[in-house]
Design a protein around this motif. Sequence first.
Motif, mmCIF file in Angstrom:
data_model
loop_
_atom_site.group_PDB
_atom_site.id
_atom_site.type_symbol
_atom_site.label_atom_id
_atom_site.label_comp_id
_atom_site.label_asym_id
_atom_site.label_seq_id
_atom_site.Cartn_x
_atom_site.Cartn_y
_atom_site.Cartn_z
ATOM 1 N N VAL A 201 14.856 15.765 -6.137
ATOM 2 C CA VAL A 201 14.515 14.408 -5.702
ATOM 3 C C VAL A 201 15.807 13.635 -5.474
ATOM 4 O O VAL A 201 16.729 13.694 -6.301
ATOM 5 N N GLY A 202 15.912 12.915 -4.346
ATOM 6 C CA GLY A 202 17.131 12.162 -4.081
ATOM 7 C C GLY A 202 16.899 10.984 -3.158
ATOM 8 O O GLY A 202 16.068 11.047 -2.244
ATOM 9 N N TRP A 203 17.641 9.903 -3.383
ATOM 10 C CA TRP A 203 17.526 8.681 -2.570
ATOM 11 C C TRP A 203 18.754 7.808 -2.821
ATOM 12 O O TRP A 203 19.496 8.023 -3.772
ATOM 13 N N LEU A 204 18.945 6.799 -1.979
ATOM 14 C CA LEU A 204 19.949 5.766 -2.240
ATOM 15 C C LEU A 204 19.505 4.455 -1.604
ATOM 16 O O LEU A 204 18.683 4.432 -0.686
ATOM 17 N N ALA A 205 20.061 3.354 -2.114
ATOM 18 C CA ALA A 205 19.793 2.019 -1.586
ATOM 19 C C ALA A 205 21.105 1.253 -1.549
ATOM 20 O O ALA A 205 21.883 1.282 -2.503
ATOM 21 N N LEU A 206 21.349 0.547 -0.443
ATOM 22 C CA LEU A 206 22.637 -0.085 -0.182
ATOM 23 C C LEU A 206 22.553 -1.593 -0.390
ATOM 24 O O LEU A 206 21.711 -2.274 0.192
ATOM 25 N N ALA A 207 23.443 -2.122 -1.241
ATOM 26 C CA ALA A 207 23.484 -3.561 -1.504
ATOM 27 C C ALA A 207 24.384 -4.291 -0.513
ATOM 28 O O ALA A 207 24.037 -5.374 -0.030
ATOM 29 N N ARG A 208 25.559 -3.718 -0.225
ATOM 30 C CA ARG A 208 26.509 -4.379 0.661
ATOM 31 C C ARG A 208 27.221 -3.341 1.513
ATOM 32 O O ARG A 208 27.417 -2.197 1.099
ATOM 33 N N GLY A 209 27.642 -3.777 2.712
ATOM 34 C CA GLY A 209 28.396 -2.907 3.594
ATOM 35 C C GLY A 209 27.515 -2.033 4.458
ATOM 36 O O GLY A 209 26.369 -2.368 4.753
ATOM 37 N N ALA A 210 28.063 -0.904 4.883
ATOM 38 C CA ALA A 210 27.342 0.058 5.713
ATOM 39 C C ALA A 210 27.833 1.458 5.389
ATOM 40 O O ALA A 210 28.983 1.657 4.983
ATOM 41 N N LEU A 211 26.951 2.445 5.579
ATOM 42 C CA LEU A 211 27.262 3.836 5.293
ATOM 43 C C LEU A 211 26.840 4.722 6.454
ATOM 44 O O LEU A 211 25.816 4.476 7.106
ATOM 45 N N ASN A 212 27.616 5.772 6.680
ATOM 46 C CA ASN A 212 27.213 6.839 7.594
ATOM 47 C C ASN A 212 26.769 8.031 6.753
ATOM 48 O O ASN A 212 27.541 8.568 5.959
#
Length: 301
Positions: A201-212
């Motif tokens: 199981v895997g996930w992420l959530a972004l608070a600030r900035g940007a990701l590739n």
Amino acid sequence: MTINSSNPPDSGLIRRITEHTRGTSGHGPITRLMSPSDLGQMLKPFVFLDIFDASGDAIHAMNNMPLHPHSGIATVTVFTQGRVRYNDPDNGQGTFGYGGVEWMRAGGGIWHGKELNAEPVPRIQGFQLWIALPDDLENGEPESRYIESVGDNEGQPFHVILGNYQGVQSPVPSPEGVNYLLVTLKPGQRWTYQPPAGHTVGWLALARGALNIGGLIQAGEMVSFDSSEAPVTLQASSHEDAVFVLGSAVPHPHRLHLGYYSVHTSAQALERGERRIAELGRKLKEAGDRRTESGTVPVFR
């Protein structure tokens, strides 16, 4: 906002994204990214995620959240910006900043919602996560921990909120088989997360900035990954820090049984939890005003 495309993540290391969401609006500055009835069904034991981002009068609105109950879960509140007070006679008092963690294992039942109070700062930001507890803990004794810092990892961008990663053990007493990290990548920085064995199981959530991550992820968004142990390779925007939380886990083996504020592994466990919540609610009324001098109301267990 652009990603530094001159040096993109290696396509051979990109974990496939299966869901991509900005969530739904909730209470004022709070956005619901995952609920037990939607993404939580696929990402259990991670069953609920809110991102909160408040400034000005919205901070006061967060301070006025009502008391409410839980059972069968643990809540994990992580702060990415601002300062917040806690005051609990059983667990001390102090303040949280970046990386501060409130761990609250509801177990058989608690009432909470006012044990934290924002200090006079321009912005408060962070995440609240719910984890479905295993059957041996879901109706057990409640527990609260307030951890002002989970510690620094010299030279590393991550802080281990729950679990163990690269030899770093979180001080939070969470169930085995769950990792939860707070990560800050500098502009253009690349980083790879290798899940432990069994963490499909895997996930992420972004608070600030940007990701590739093989696609552009913007602040306020959450993505989940395919069921595998493949690594997750990320690169921050070339313009600013990327601040995010990332979770991986061994899958929760039980079907979720849902109450309004509760998640359990069976109808019988849910009934026990809701019965205990109602009993505590009656006792809470009898207890009267429990507000501390700092304005918090301790968790009622």
